[in-house]
Every structure is written in C-alpha cells, then in structure tokens.
Design a protein around this motif. Structure first.
Motif, PDB file in Angstrom:
ATOM      1  N   ASN A  51      62.194  18.431  45.619  1.00 18.73           N
ATOM      2  CA  ASN A  51      61.987  18.273  47.272  1.00 18.73           C
ATOM      3  C   ASN A  51      62.364  19.492  47.999  1.00 18.73           C
ATOM      4  O   ASN A  51      63.362  19.381  49.078  1.00 18.73           O
ATOM      5  CB  ASN A  51      62.849  16.985  47.669  1.00 18.73           C
ATOM      6  N   ARG A  53      62.343  22.081  51.151  1.00 22.32           N
ATOM      7  CA  ARG A  53      61.673  21.848  52.516  1.00 22.32           C
ATOM      8  C   ARG A  53      61.482  22.931  53.322  1.00 22.32           C
ATOM      9  O   ARG A  53      60.519  23.224  53.860  1.00 22.32           O
ATOM     10  CB  ARG A  53      62.808  20.817  53.304  1.00 22.32           C
ATOM     11  N   CYS A  84      57.801  12.571  44.876  1.00 21.78           N
ATOM     12  CA  CYS A  84      58.499  13.886  45.234  1.00 21.78           C
ATOM     13  C   CYS A  84      57.938  14.917  44.808  1.00 21.78           C
ATOM     14  O   CYS A  84      56.921  14.840  44.154  1.00 21.78           O
ATOM     15  CB  CYS A  84      60.172  13.619  44.494  1.00 21.78           C
ATOM     16  N   ASP A  85      58.502  16.087  45.080  1.00 15.97           N
ATOM     17  CA  ASP A  85      57.913  17.283  44.993  1.00 15.97           C
ATOM     18  C   ASP A  85      58.756  17.869  43.958  1.00 15.97           C
ATOM     19  O   ASP A  85      60.085  18.247  44.124  1.00 15.97           O
ATOM     20  CB  ASP A  85      57.842  18.187  46.266  1.00 15.97           C
TER      21      ASP A  85
END
Length: 255
Positions: A51, A53, A84-85
C-alpha cells in the motif's frame, strides 16, 4: 490471491499489483507471493511494499525515492479478505494474468481477423499513406456511403491529429466503427466523398452483397454512436467525461 489489475510505477523494474486476498490470507512485507502469468505459470516474488501512497514510499526499491517524503501509511502486514496494492520487482507488465490483459488480448485477436479500410498513418489508422489512395473522379454508390455512416461502436482513441487535407484543422480521435468484418474511421465516408479516397474493392463487394444489405437493415433498426455514448457517460453520476459532446465530428461541408 486474486490479481485485479496491474499498475504503472515511476521506477524501472518495479510493478504495482492491485490484489484481493482470500479470507485468512496474509501478506507480509519481505515475504513472497505467487504471481500467475498469462501462460498459466507462476512467478515467486518478494513483497517489497504494501500500500504505497506517496512517491517517497518507494524508497525500498529506489534511491531517488529516498529523497522524497514518505506517507507513513505503508503496511508491514495485510490480512484478507480485502484489496491492497503490492509492489514487486522484475515482473513483465503485460504478462501478469488479470482481466484487463485477458480482454486486451482477446480484442487484439479479434482485430487481427478484421480488415481496416482506413489504414492511413495520417489519421493514426495504420502504416499506409492516405495520399496514395486519392483518385480524382472516384465515386461509390449511395449504399456504400450509407454503410460507412453506420455507427456500430468499435474503438475510440483519445487524441488530436492534423486533418490530412487541411493541415490547419485538428481532428479528434480516431473514432472507429465496424460491421464485424471490416472496421473504419468514422470520417471515412467524408474522405471518399470530398477527397476521392478509394476503398478496397472487396469491401465494396461485401457491402453490395446480401450480407451487407442485412447489416444495413439491422443498423437502421438499432444503432449507437460515439456521440450518444459520450452523452451517456456525461449523464452518469460520479463520472467525469471531458470529451466534446459531438466527439469532434465535423459536418461534411466543414470537413
């Protein structure tokens, strides 16, 4: 783990994957994941970041990113069943199996089976030059023009290019239509009428056949267009569509 999409990343050799975890599944920074590829094989890769950003969050994979501020929101661990990433390295972008890549390859395979009758580099349609297809006095029947005016949606490409016969005029697109066998730029009929651009004889023969007649009749009963599609997009809530209302379509007299 289901791969939902694959995203671009500002650093070379780095791939960001949008995934959905199964119930009870856990991702850990520094752990490994199995990435399914389009040939049904799997690559095992280390989870570098979960995640990210901000650009600075990529510090774990890029020296340049270390110069930027970090969000402080990346995770050491992520548990399913949410999305999620995940940042990994050395994975070929277009080889990761996901719905977008599957659909893209299916579309390209379909496209290869059809024939483009406006394959001109000047209008971003191919490698041929439109000027090589100009024949003074060239005419086609009204049926062929009507066929080219049908609006069975195929492909839209955002962009602006110079009108091949009026360099001071810009055109939008290309916007393409199809009959399932051939596809063409939406302005093809205008090039034929106004600038005497020739068409493939096999296309004309198809139009004049019973199959061509059936397609025309079906289009008269049920048709769509890029103009109406753009209108629909603009009427959708929470959708930002900045395309011109008429898709940049020019009337013949102004074309």
């Amino acid at each position: 783990m289901e791969i939902l999409s694959v995203g671009a990343c500002p650093y070379e050799e780095v791939l960001e994957i949008h995934v959905r975890l199964e119930e009870g599944e856990v991702l850990t920074e520094g752990g490994t994941i199995q990435i399914e590829m389009m040939d049904d094989s799997f690559l095992e890769r280390e989870v570098k970041i979960i995640n990210p950003r901000w650009v600075g969050d990529y510090a774990a994979v890029s020296e340049r990113a270390k110069q930027r501020k970090q969000s402080g929101e990346t995770l050491k661990e992520f548990k399913g069943s949410e999305v999620c990433d995940v940042v990994v390295m050395h994975v070929p972008y277009h080889e990761v199996k996901n719905e977008a890549e599957i659909n893209s390859r299916a579309f390209l395979a379909e496209m290869e089976k059809m024939v483009c009758i406006s394959p001109f580099k000047e209008i971003n349609g191919g490698e041929e030059s439109i000027y090589d297809y100009v024949q003074e006095g060239y005419e086609v029947s009204d049926k062929v023009i009507a066929y080219l005016k049908t609006t069975n949606l195929y492909l839209m490409s955002l962009g602006i290019y110079k009108h091949p016969f009026k360099p001071d005029k810009n055109l939008c697109g290309p916007y393409l239509y199809t009959d399932g066998y051939y596809y063409w730029d939406r302005d093809t009929w205008k090039y034929v009428l106004k600038y005497h651009v020739t068409l493939p004889q096999e296309f004309i023969d198809h139009v004049m056949s019973d199959e061509g007649t059936a397609f025309l009749e079906a289009q008269a009963r049920e048709s769509d267009s890029w103009v109406s599609r753009i209108k629909d997009w603009k009427e959708q809530k929470d959708t930002l569509c900045l395309l011109p209302d008429i898709a940049g379509d020019e009337k013949l007299e102004n074309f």
